[in-house]
Design an enzyme around this catalytic site. Structure first.
Site, PDB file in Angstrom:
ATOM      1  CE  LYS A  28      22.525 -18.255 -14.356  1.00  0.00           C
ATOM      2  NZ  LYS A  28      23.478 -18.396 -15.418  1.00  0.00           N
ATOM      3  CG  ASN A  51       4.843  -5.557  -8.320  1.00  0.00           C
ATOM      4  OD1 ASN A  51       5.090  -4.363  -8.170  1.00  0.00           O
ATOM      5  ND2 ASN A  51       4.620  -6.376  -7.296  1.00  0.00           N
ATOM      6  CG  ASP A  72      -1.819 -11.139  -5.414  1.00  0.00           C
ATOM      7  OD1 ASP A  72      -1.850 -10.579  -4.304  1.00  0.00           O
ATOM      8  OD2 ASP A  72      -2.378 -10.684  -6.428  1.00  0.00           O
ATOM      9  CG  PHE A  90      -3.082   2.310  -2.407  1.00  0.00           C
ATOM     10  CD1 PHE A  90      -2.790   2.696  -1.112  1.00  0.00           C
ATOM     11  CD2 PHE A  90      -2.995   3.260  -3.417  1.00  0.00           C
ATOM     12  CE1 PHE A  90      -2.414   3.995  -0.819  1.00  0.00           C
ATOM     13  CE2 PHE A  90      -2.616   4.565  -3.140  1.00  0.00           C
ATOM     14  CZ  PHE A  90      -2.327   4.937  -1.843  1.00  0.00           C
ATOM     15  CE  LYS A  95      -7.598  -7.347   0.015  1.00  0.00           C
ATOM     16  NZ  LYS A  95      -6.255  -7.267  -0.534  1.00  0.00           N
TER      17      LYS A  95
HETATM   18  N1  CTP Z   1      -2.229  -6.604  -0.366  1.00  0.00           N
HETATM   19  C1  CTP Z   1      -1.604  -7.212   0.710  1.00  0.00           C
HETATM   20  N2  CTP Z   1      -1.107  -8.495   0.596  1.00  0.00           N
HETATM   21  C2  CTP Z   1      -1.252  -9.169  -0.567  1.00  0.00           C
HETATM   22  C3  CTP Z   1      -1.883  -8.565  -1.673  1.00  0.00           C
HETATM   23  C4  CTP Z   1      -2.367  -7.285  -1.542  1.00  0.00           C
HETATM   24  O1  CTP Z   1      -1.492  -6.596   1.781  1.00  0.00           O
HETATM   25  N3  CTP Z   1      -0.767 -10.416  -0.646  1.00  0.00           N
HETATM   26  C5  CTP Z   1      -2.782  -5.249  -0.211  1.00  0.00           C
HETATM   27  C6  CTP Z   1      -2.140  -4.188  -1.104  1.00  0.00           C
HETATM   28  O2  CTP Z   1      -1.064  -3.571  -0.422  1.00  0.00           O
HETATM   29  C7  CTP Z   1      -3.280  -3.210  -1.330  1.00  0.00           C
HETATM   30  C8  CTP Z   1      -4.518  -4.083  -1.267  1.00  0.00           C
HETATM   31  O3  CTP Z   1      -4.126  -5.292  -0.594  1.00  0.00           O
HETATM   32  O4  CTP Z   1      -3.375  -2.245  -0.299  1.00  0.00           O
HETATM   33  C9  CTP Z   1      -5.169  -4.443  -2.568  1.00  0.00           C
HETATM   34  O5  CTP Z   1      -4.237  -4.978  -3.443  1.00  0.00           O
HETATM   35  P1  CTP Z   1      -4.672  -5.386  -4.926  1.00  0.00           P
HETATM   36  O6  CTP Z   1      -3.461  -5.960  -5.629  1.00  0.00           O
HETATM   37  O7  CTP Z   1      -5.428  -4.280  -5.585  1.00  0.00           O
HETATM   38  O8  CTP Z   1      -5.751  -6.488  -4.669  1.00  0.00           O
HETATM   39  P2  CTP Z   1      -5.741  -7.982  -4.271  1.00  0.00           P
HETATM   40  O9  CTP Z   1      -6.343  -8.089  -2.916  1.00  0.00           O
HETATM   41  O10 CTP Z   1      -4.385  -8.604  -4.455  1.00  0.00           O
HETATM   42  O11 CTP Z   1      -6.788  -8.576  -5.304  1.00  0.00           O
HETATM   43  P3  CTP Z   1      -6.678  -8.829  -6.888  1.00  0.00           P
HETATM   44  O12 CTP Z   1      -5.200  -8.854  -7.233  1.00  0.00           O
HETATM   45  O13 CTP Z   1      -7.345 -10.157  -7.053  1.00  0.00           O
HETATM   46  O14 CTP Z   1      -7.429  -7.689  -7.551  1.00  0.00           O
END
Ligand code: CTP
Length: 256
Positions: free
Chosen positions: A147, A68, A137, A180, A198
């Protein structure tokens, strides 16, 4: 007085040796460190702060990956500021193009699973943990050993969910836990629900849809959310914001 030694290397006079201007980053950090020592208390002295930063990179095959646009700037700013304020800093970082901050213990990782394993090793000793990383995620279910060739007109990748690192830290809570939240709508409500889900002490909600905020930008526009308070901040540099986030962690008992 603090003396910054010259660097070694190729010199203007044509020889090689000691006499080059030292690294500008190092000079800047030493000056800022001296300013913090004069103007602010080292209010994180004796504390250990664990920070994650940057994206994760999930491989598809030996030459490709899913990632990302996180630049790591916010997490690295937090690491620099926490160190200037006297903390022992552990920085777990996905692949970014920023120099490692001076005086910080650095743990480079690539995938979400690697980040989780490293964070779990360091979590028990941390007084404050800040998850600024943009963790993928999902990861590719089966990474191709060779490859992938462009043999077919379409290509389907099966993805499986990565563990939510932050949520799993919240399940066995240790110290002050900060997350965050990257949002494009209903900022405060979504952040507050992530905070509760969380088991966090604080969440920094980032409207990634507006200019001057979020991924890649040098500035950020955030709302700091705790269970009882929501504080909307103006646009500012990520370094200034790092100081304010740490002020709020301390104000909310994060270092007690
Ligand atoms: N985070 C994490 N592990 C993941 C996804 C997210 O530890 N697999 C943590 C990020 O580092 C951040 C927080 O969770 O501190 C929120 O991340 P965000 O991407 O805003 O939210 P998600 O929980 O992934 O939810 P969504 O994408 O559905 O909004």
């Amino acid at each position: 007085f603090t003396v910054i030694d010259p660097d070694e290397g190729f010199l203007a006079c044509g020889t090689t040796g000691k006499g080059r201007l030292g690294s500008i980053d190092l000079i800047e950090e030493i000056i800022l460190d001296a300013i913090y020592a004069l103007e602010k208390e080292r209010d994180l002295a004796g504390k250990t702060v664990l920070i994650t930063a940057g994206p994760t990179e999930e491989p598809i095959d030996p030459v490709r990956s899913i990632t990302n646009k996180s630049s790591g700037k916010m997490g690295y700013a937090l690491a620099r500021v926490a160190r200037r304020r006297g903390a022992t800093v552990h920085l777990v970082s996905g692949p970014v193009k920023i120099d490692v901050p001076q005086g910080v213990a650095f743990y480079p990782v690539s995938t979400a699973l690697e980040m989780q394993a490293q964070v779990e090793k360091l979590y028990r000793d941390a007084d404050v943990t800040i998850m600024a990383a943009a963790v993928a995620d999902y990861r590719v279910k089966e990474i191709a050993k060779e490859k992938i060739k462009k043999d077919s007109e379409t290509l389907t990748l099966e993805l499986i969910k990565n563990p939510d690192i932050l949520a799993s830290l919240g399940e066995h809570k240790n110290g002050f836990l900060v997350g965050f939240a990257a949002e494009t709508e209903n900022l405060t409500e979504n952040a507050l629900s992530k905070l509760k889900k969380k088991n966090l002490d604080m969440i920094v909600a980032n409207n990634v849809a507006v200019e001057g905020s979020g991924f890649g930008s040098d500035t950020n526009i955030v709302t700091i959310v705790t269970e009882n308070e929501s504080l909307e901040l103006a646009k500012m540099s990520k370094d200034s914001l790092a100081d304010i986030i740490i002020d709020h962690i301390i104000k909310n008992g994060g270092t007690e």
